[in-house]
Design a protein around this motif. Structure first.
Motif, PDB file in Angstrom:
ATOM      1  N   LYS A   7       2.534  -8.465  10.560  1.00  0.00           N
ATOM      2  CA  LYS A   7       2.253  -8.760   9.059  1.00  0.00           C
ATOM      3  C   LYS A   7       3.729  -8.833   8.573  1.00  0.00           C
ATOM      4  CE  LYS A   7       0.545  -6.927   4.646  1.00  0.00           C
ATOM      5  NZ  LYS A   7      -0.187  -5.859   3.911  1.00  0.00           N
ATOM      6  N   LYS A   8       4.014  -9.727   7.759  1.00  0.00           N
ATOM      7  CA  LYS A   8       5.348  -9.814   7.068  1.00  0.00           C
ATOM      8  C   LYS A   8       5.064  -9.484   5.548  1.00  0.00           C
ATOM      9  CE  LYS A   8       7.720 -12.844  10.432  1.00  0.00           C
ATOM     10  NZ  LYS A   8       8.061 -14.531  10.386  1.00  0.00           N
ATOM     11  N   VAL A   9       5.970  -8.790   5.024  1.00  0.00           N
ATOM     12  CA  VAL A   9       5.915  -8.382   3.609  1.00  0.00           C
ATOM     13  C   VAL A   9       7.319  -8.763   3.032  1.00  0.00           C
ATOM     14  CG1 VAL A   9       5.737  -6.244   1.959  1.00  0.00           C
ATOM     15  CG2 VAL A   9       4.543  -6.310   4.125  1.00  0.00           C
ATOM     16  N   TYR A  10       7.122  -9.356   1.967  1.00  0.00           N
ATOM     17  CA  TYR A  10       8.182  -9.663   1.254  1.00  0.00           C
ATOM     18  C   TYR A  10       8.749  -8.485   0.101  1.00  0.00           C
ATOM     19  CZ  TYR A  10       7.493 -13.870   4.039  1.00  0.00           C
ATOM     20  OH  TYR A  10       7.287 -14.548   4.879  1.00  0.00           O
ATOM     21  N   TYR A  11       9.784  -8.720  -0.423  1.00  0.00           N
ATOM     22  CA  TYR A  11      10.632  -7.676  -0.840  1.00  0.00           C
ATOM     23  C   TYR A  11      11.061  -7.858  -2.247  1.00  0.00           C
ATOM     24  CZ  TYR A  11      14.130  -9.990   1.658  1.00  0.00           C
ATOM     25  OH  TYR A  11      14.669 -11.194   2.115  1.00  0.00           O
ATOM     26  N   PRO A  12      10.294  -8.465  -3.296  1.00  0.00           N
ATOM     27  CA  PRO A  12      10.593  -8.764  -4.593  1.00  0.00           C
ATOM     28  C   PRO A  12      10.765  -7.517  -5.232  1.00  0.00           C
ATOM     29  CG  PRO A  12       8.423  -9.143  -4.561  1.00  0.00           C
ATOM     30  CD  PRO A  12       8.903  -8.953  -3.114  1.00  0.00           C
ATOM     31  N   SER A  13      11.743  -7.343  -6.239  1.00  0.00           N
ATOM     32  CA  SER A  13      11.820  -5.953  -6.721  1.00  0.00           C
ATOM     33  C   SER A  13      10.638  -5.366  -7.492  1.00  0.00           C
ATOM     34  CB  SER A  13      12.962  -6.013  -8.025  1.00  0.00           C
ATOM     35  OG  SER A  13      12.717  -7.127  -8.926  1.00  0.00           O
ATOM     36  N   ARG A 281      -7.173  -7.195   2.852  1.00  0.00           N
ATOM     37  CA  ARG A 281      -6.262  -6.450   3.261  1.00  0.00           C
ATOM     38  C   ARG A 281      -5.731  -6.931   4.731  1.00  0.00           C
ATOM     39  NH1 ARG A 281      -9.116  -3.365   0.052  1.00  0.00           N
ATOM     40  NH2 ARG A 281     -10.041  -2.288   1.860  1.00  0.00           N
ATOM     41  N   GLU A 282      -4.269  -7.376   5.242  1.00  0.00           N
ATOM     42  CA  GLU A 282      -3.963  -7.875   6.185  1.00  0.00           C
ATOM     43  C   GLU A 282      -3.515  -6.549   6.981  1.00  0.00           C
ATOM     44  OE1 GLU A 282      -0.560 -10.923   7.500  1.00  0.00           O
ATOM     45  OE2 GLU A 282      -1.158 -10.780   5.340  1.00  0.00           O
ATOM     46  N   TYR A 283      -3.861  -6.549   8.123  1.00  0.00           N
ATOM     47  CA  TYR A 283      -3.413  -5.651   9.112  1.00  0.00           C
ATOM     48  C   TYR A 283      -3.052  -5.986  10.501  1.00  0.00           C
ATOM     49  CZ  TYR A 283      -5.071  -1.788   6.246  1.00  0.00           C
ATOM     50  OH  TYR A 283      -5.044  -0.824   4.953  1.00  0.00           O
ATOM     51  N   GLY A 284      -2.534  -5.509  11.437  1.00  0.00           N
ATOM     52  CA  GLY A 284      -2.149  -5.772  12.764  1.00  0.00           C
ATOM     53  C   GLY A 284      -1.528  -5.109  13.378  1.00  0.00           C
ATOM     54  N   ILE A 285      -0.735  -5.555  14.469  1.00  0.00           N
ATOM     55  CA  ILE A 285       0.114  -4.415  15.427  1.00  0.00           C
ATOM     56  C   ILE A 285       1.208  -3.689  14.779  1.00  0.00           C
ATOM     57  CG2 ILE A 285       1.409  -4.461  17.537  1.00  0.00           C
ATOM     58  CD1 ILE A 285      -1.636  -5.231  17.784  1.00  0.00           C
ATOM     59  N   LEU A 286       1.947  -4.497  13.873  1.00  0.00           N
ATOM     60  CA  LEU A 286       2.916  -3.963  13.108  1.00  0.00           C
ATOM     61  C   LEU A 286       3.363  -4.774  11.899  1.00  0.00           C
ATOM     62  CD1 LEU A 286       5.778  -5.653  13.724  1.00  0.00           C
ATOM     63  CD2 LEU A 286       5.799  -4.385  15.942  1.00  0.00           C
ATOM     64  N   GLU A 287       4.064  -4.315  11.052  1.00  0.00           N
ATOM     65  CA  GLU A 287       4.426  -4.572   9.685  1.00  0.00           C
ATOM     66  C   GLU A 287       6.218  -4.695   9.559  1.00  0.00           C
ATOM     67  OE1 GLU A 287       2.686  -3.411   6.053  1.00  0.00           O
ATOM     68  OE2 GLU A 287       4.384  -2.883   5.332  1.00  0.00           O
ATOM     69  N   GLU A 337       6.004  -7.836  20.501  1.00  0.00           N
ATOM     70  CA  GLU A 337       5.877  -7.597  19.102  1.00  0.00           C
ATOM     71  C   GLU A 337       7.349  -6.932  18.489  1.00  0.00           C
ATOM     72  OE1 GLU A 337       3.418  -6.765  20.871  1.00  0.00           O
ATOM     73  OE2 GLU A 337       2.032  -8.287  20.446  1.00  0.00           O
ATOM     74  N   ILE A 338       7.436  -5.995  18.879  1.00  0.00           N
ATOM     75  CA  ILE A 338       8.872  -5.393  18.489  1.00  0.00           C
ATOM     76  C   ILE A 338      10.115  -6.034  18.736  1.00  0.00           C
ATOM     77  CG2 ILE A 338      10.296  -3.245  18.658  1.00  0.00           C
ATOM     78  CD1 ILE A 338       7.879  -1.552  19.172  1.00  0.00           C
TER      79      ILE A 338
END
Lengths: 425, 184
Positions: A7-13, A281-287, A337-338
């Motif tokens: 899962k990729k999370v973005y980082y707006p303020s 809600r998105e899950y997976g192996i890592l974020e 994945e890592i």
């Protein structure tokens, strides 16, 4: 090689809202079901997830900070809200043993523990995985004695990390709820047929009320039909379970068990996708967060990831190229994945909330160092030991770790391969 | 994000009020977090509670180090704990005390902090005949000085948390403290 979901999370303020009432899930034409927003702590959220998962047997012994799960569930039983057979045992060793017996009859089984309780279960944990019992166990991670301490660190689960269970770490109460429901589906998949632990930080999550979204009972039932065991122990159709295997077969059995555990990542991935379609809600192996262009990053698990992400948003706004990798799945270890998530990062700090006494580095860092060496990857890494016995990890300390990693990325020099953060020296 | 630190002693209902406030914020569509920080688990030991309220999901999971407001449920605690530690410049402080806030500021040597006080224990004694609801009284005083949630939402939260008759008494306590709190 197929990589599982990252899962990729973005980082707006600003943090995007997660209430599905506000933002419906936009994916493959699936409509997310309406959910109820509640204020529950981690333990209460897990108890609700267990109730909604229509568990046949709960065998448990209460221990701080997991107590609220057992308390709350016993209320569900007393109020007639569940049909579950609730067994109060005299110790965790017995709770784990009873769970195995129940699981072999084909029942869906849940138990919960922490700290000394998990340590007392230790030998039985290996029996559960060896007999391929798909038990789900919540662990509200807590320090081990001595000195006596009731607060959070991950010495308990790290002490039993080789027990052959699938090991998942949740960041917050929402994740503890979501992973508990998913855990049954992962464990009971007949290609997996292994027990799962859902870990969350004691007190920090177990006793922290948070805003969480809960699914409707019928939606959980739809997602999680009753267990269909391969075989059961049944007097009408006798089978032998747990018999003696010596030099001739033991090794093969263990080899197969390892293969099943390594392959379970595929099922974790598939279950996470199905759950996302239901919950949004998105899950997976890592974020990952910001790893596309990060120069330095932190790799961590559990509640620390939330604090690190909030620090990261601030540092990104200041133009510092930092990133974050949060592991959901710790066992089986998501090697590919890592490696893929690391991208072009030049330095990585690994956060270990447990000591591995006498070892060169902490357990998590040891795994990372191993996979980097096996891939001939010269990434500069250092280990951070923090948070033992409930010592709070402050945002300012995490900012210091990010800055240290940035400095390693620039100079290529690791000053301390094991850094203790938050301890009085 | 608005951050609150509660000071008191184990058994005084800090977990209950820190959660009630967070839950009321949740009812108003905000995100909330409420959690305790225990020392040794024994009745009477000084403990901390925290409430965070935000319009965005709350990611941070550390304790609160720079609160917007500090609430002290027990006036013997400031003698053994530095209750103003880390309080934001221009932050607020609310104490359960029969003393005037001006006198408390002098006694505790507090500067740059807006101080309020309310005799929560007496209010609880008057209405319940016991001091047990002084924690709820502090909630009423808090939302008078800092309107984080509406009185109506807090009453709704109390009604969900307690039995009907107990909730009614608690609401009475809350409203009286709301009226009686004094700011320096």
């Amino acid at each position: 090689m197929v990589l599982h979901t990252v899962k990729k999370v973005y980082y707006p303020s600003k943090v995007p809202p997660f209430a599905p009432q506000v933002v419906p899930y936009q994916g493959e034409g699936v409509t997310v079901r309406r959910q109820e927003v509640v204020g529950y702590n981690g333990d209460e959220a897990v108890a609700l997830a267990v109730k909604q998962s229509k568990v046949d047997v709960v065998a448990a012994y209460p221990i701080t900070p997991q107590t609220i799960i057992v308390e709350r569930f016993s209320e569900y039983v007393a109020d007639g809200e569940v049909d579950t057979e609730f067994v109060c045992l005299e110790s965790e060793h017995s709770a784990a043993s009873a769970s195995i017996g129940a699981s072999l009859t084909g029942a869906r089984v849940f138990t919960a523990t922490a700290s000394q309780g998990l340590a007392l279960m230790h030998e039985v944990l290996y029996t559960a995985s060896g007999l391929r019992c798909p038990i789900v166990m919540a662990v509200a991670n807590r320090a081990l004695s001595a000195p006596l301490n009731i607060h959070n660190d991950r010495s308990d689960m790290m002490g039993s990390r080789d027990c052959g269970w699938i090991q998942i770490y949740a960041e917050n109460s929402q994740e503890a709820y979501d992973w508990t429901i998913q855990a049954f589906k992962i464990a009971e998949n007949t290609t997996v047929q292994l027990p799962v632990t859902v870990n969350f930080d004691g007190f920090v999550i177990s006793h922290a009320m948070e805003t969480i979204n809960t699914l409707a009972d019928e939606d959980v039932t739809g997602f999680l039909p009753s267990r269909k065991p391969i075989f059961t122990i049944d007097p009408e159709h006798p089978v032998t379970v747990g018999s003696l295997f010596l030099q001739e077969y033991y090794f093969e059995i263990k080899r197969q068990q390892e293969e099943a555990l390594q392959k379970s990542a595929e099922v974790v991935d598939q279950v996470a996708k199905e759950y996302c379609a239901l919950s949004g809600r998105e899950y997976g192996i890592l974020e990952t967060c910001g790893m596309e262009d990060a120069e330095a990053a932190i790799l961590c698990m559990g509640s620390t990831a939330g604090t690190a992400r909030s620090v990261m948003r601030k540092m990104r706004a200041e133009g510092k190229k930092v990133g974050l990798i949060k592991l959901w799945l710790y066992r089986p270890f998501p090697v590919e994945e890592i490696i893929s998530a690391l991208g072009n990062v030049k330095a990585l700090a690994i956060m270990d909330m447990a000591l591995s006494f006498g070892a060169p580095v902490g357990a998590l860092c040891s795994d990372i160092a191993t996979i980097l060496q096996l891939r001939g990857n010269n990434l500069k890494i250092f280990d951070v030991i923090y948070g033992l016995g409930g010592r709070d990890i402050r945002p300012a300390e995490i900012e210091g770790i990010f800055n240290e990693a940035l400095s390693v990325a620039q100079t290529g020099i690791v000053k301390e391969s094991v850094k203790y953060v938050g301890v009085r020296e | 994000m608005y951050e609150i630190r509660w000071h008191g002693r184990a058994g005084q209902g800090i977990i209950t009020v820190s959660r009630l406030l967070g839950y009321a914020a949740l009812l108003e569509g905000k995100y909330a977090q409420a959690f305790p920080q225990f020392g040794p688990e024994r009745i009477g030991a000084p403990i901390l509670g925290f409430t965070r309220i935000s319009d965005e999901p709350i990611e941070v999971h550390s304790a609160v180090y720079n609160p917007d407001v500090v609430i002290v449920l027990d006036d013997t605690v400031p003698k053994i704990v530095n209750v103003t530690e880390g309080l934001k410049q221009g932050g607020k402080m609310l104490l359960n005390s029969a003393k005037k806030p001006e006198d408390l500021k002098e006694e505790l040597k507090i500067k740059d902090v807006r101080c309020s006080s309310v005799d929560a224990t007496r209010i609880s004694l008057d209405i319940l005949g016991s001091g047990r609801a002084f924690n709820t009284a502090m909630l009423g005083a808090l939302i008078k000085t800092e309107p984080l949630v509406s009185v109506e939402t807090l009453c709704k939260a109390l009604n969900e948390r307690f039995r009907k008759d107990i909730a009614a008494k608690n609401i009475e306590v809350l409203l009286k403290a709301y009226k009686e709190v004094v700011e320096a």
